[in-house]
Design a protein around this motif. Structure first.
Motif, short mmCIF file in Angstrom:
data_model
loop_
_atom_site.label_atom_id
_atom_site.label_comp_id
_atom_site.label_asym_id
_atom_site.label_seq_id
_atom_site.Cartn_x
_atom_site.Cartn_y
_atom_site.Cartn_z
N ASP A 23 2.73 -11.14 2.17
CA ASP A 23 3.91 -11.67 1.80
C ASP A 23 2.84 -12.45 0.16
N ASP A 24 1.30 -12.35 0.29
CA ASP A 24 0.56 -12.88 -1.13
C ASP A 24 1.24 -11.90 -1.73
N SER A 25 1.43 -10.52 -1.46
CA SER A 25 1.27 -9.75 -2.84
C SER A 25 2.47 -9.58 -2.81
N VAL A 26 3.85 -9.94 -2.03
CA VAL A 26 4.87 -10.34 -2.76
C VAL A 26 4.68 -11.62 -3.89
N ARG A 27 4.35 -12.57 -3.14
CA ARG A 27 4.35 -13.50 -4.30
C ARG A 27 3.48 -13.56 -5.20
N GLN A 28 2.18 -12.98 -5.13
CA GLN A 28 1.76 -12.17 -6.64
C GLN A 28 2.52 -11.62 -8.06
N LEU B 79 -3.57 -2.92 2.65
CA LEU B 79 -4.17 -4.07 2.05
C LEU B 79 -4.33 -4.26 0.47
N GLU B 80 -3.59 -4.51 -0.18
CA GLU B 80 -3.44 -4.64 -1.93
C GLU B 80 -4.94 -5.02 -1.90
N ALA B 81 -6.05 -4.44 -2.78
CA ALA B 81 -7.10 -4.53 -2.37
C ALA B 81 -7.84 -5.47 -4.32
#
Length: 419
Positions: free
Chosen positions: A394-399, A149-151
């Motif tokens: 996927d959310d962290s990659v798009r970020q 998890l990205e915090a």
């Protein structure tokens, strides 16, 4: 007065939280680094969570690690990061190291079967993000797959989710995020302002702004339109190619615009500068403007009812202590052809949300910080339960792709980091 007392009570309970007995199968966290953020991010929140134990710490300086362990009551001190990651008694790893070290130690932790709570930004660039979140080379004998998890702790608080629930993405004209830090907090040679370690304003506080804009629009931007960096000033030990502030503008499908203004060294010179740091003026905020033409009633033929709604979340980063979601609705009745104004009026509403009891969930107390909510969600996933809010890989990659795009638009290289 009642509001002030509530704030004081929330702060007091956050600092001195209840400490229930730990469960036998509690998640045993190891901390990589004797960091300044860990007490707020995991050590204090763990006290009130019966399923989390802060069991070990390791730092580059063993003496510092031992002092840190003694101060925070951590029973195990390892001689180095590698030794901690290899400790079979540790269930999860918290990584608050400099950004440029995130990928290496997150990957090593996952390969040892450890769950990972990884401070933002997750890694140095989108290539690393894709490799870590979408295709991590975790041994096949490690099942189930470790939780990563990205915090982005802000996303886990009910206030942020309540704010998002008040938005209508189809009618957003523009959104803006302002995040400032007074100049005296970080020196120009601070580790946060070293590009070789994936530092910079956009990679630090700016990541919250990128995250917020992505959540506001509910989809990815079409392009980065404009970037205005302000670089670290010349000086001994200064990384003059690293930005200490940045203004960025993105465009979304349909023409909506999102603006980010982040400054890690905002000037406070003179009375006016200091005045800028009082609440409601300096508070980190997200502001969203909608515009919608409503259908008039049958008796109002030939007229348009235009609604301009502005929703602002004040104190996005620390909503547990105090926050305010301000909703301003400006109504205008005008002639459809000439746009001549017939009537106009304003409506204002203030909304607050401290617990999930006001919504679909049941967990939470008013004094729970963003980090406490985040730790609860992390524990839920480790234990195989669903959480009210979650961020997938996927959310962290798009970020990171959006951040890379901003650096590219500025003519700067993406932050270095191999896979």
């Amino acid at each position: 007065m009642a509001s002030l007392l509530s704030i004081i009570q929330r702060i007091r309970t956050t600092v001195y939280p209840p400490q229930p007995a730990k469960k036998d199968d509690a998640i045993r966290f190891g901390l990589l680094g004797a960091s300044d953020i860990a007490p707020m991010a995991v050590i204090n929140p763990a006290q009130s969570n019966p399923e989390v134990v802060i069991a070990a710490v390791a730092a580059r300086d063993e003496v510092r690690a031992r002092k840190y362990a003694k101060k925070y009551g951590i029973p195990i001190v390892h001689k180095g990061y590698e030794e901690l990651v290899n400790d079979p008694s540790i269930t999860a790893i918290y990584i608050p190291l400099p950004n440029g070290l995130h990928y290496e130690w997150a990957l090593k932790s996952l390969q040892k079967g450890k769950h990972v709570l990884l401070e933002k930004p997750s890694v140095s660039n989108s290539t690393q993000a894709s490799a870590l979140f979408l295709h991590p080379p975790v041994p096949s004998n490690i099942t189930p797959r470790p939780v990563l998890l990205e915090a982005f702790h802000v996303r886990f608080h009910p206030a942020f989710q309540r704010f998002l629930g008040l938005l209508d993405s189809d009618n957003i004209e523009r959104a803006s995020v302002t995040l400032n830090c007074p100049k005296y907090v970080f020196r120009p040679d601070n580790i946060r302002l070293q590009s070789k370690l994936a530092g910079g304003a956009l990679m630090d506080m700016g990541t919250y702004g990128v995250m917020a804009l992505r959540c506001v629009f509910g989809k990815e931007s079409v392009e980065c339109v404009d970037v205005k960096p302000r670089y670290v000033p010349k000086g001994k030990g200064h990384d003059e190619g690293c930005e200490e502030a940045m203004e960025v503008k993105w465009r979304w499908e349909g023409g909506a615009v999102g603006n980010l203004d982040v400054d890690l060294r905002r000037g406070v010179r003179g009375f006016g500068g200091w005045l800028g740091w009082i609440p409601w003026v300096s508070t980190p905020c997200v502001k969203v403007r909608h515009r919608e033409v409503l259908l008039p009633s049958s008796e109002d033929e030939g007229l348009e009812h235009v609604l301009v709604k502005t929703v602002t979340l004040w104190n996005m980063l620390g909503p547990s202590f105090w926050h305010s979601i301000e909703i301003l609705n400006q109504h205008t009745i005008q002639e459809a052809g000439s746009k001549k104004v017939v009537k106009t009026w304003m409506e204002k509403e203030i909304v607050k949300s401290y617990t999930w009891k006001e919504g679909d969930g049941t967990k939470g107390e008013e004094w729970w910080t963003t980090y406490r909510y985040q730790l609860e969600a992390f524990a839920d996933r480790v234990k195989g339960r669903e959480s009210v809010v979650w961020l997938d890989g996927d959310d962290s990659v798009r970020q990171m792709e959006m951040i890379d795009g901003a650096y590219g638009k500025a003519g700067l290289p993406v932050r270095p980091g191999d896979v």
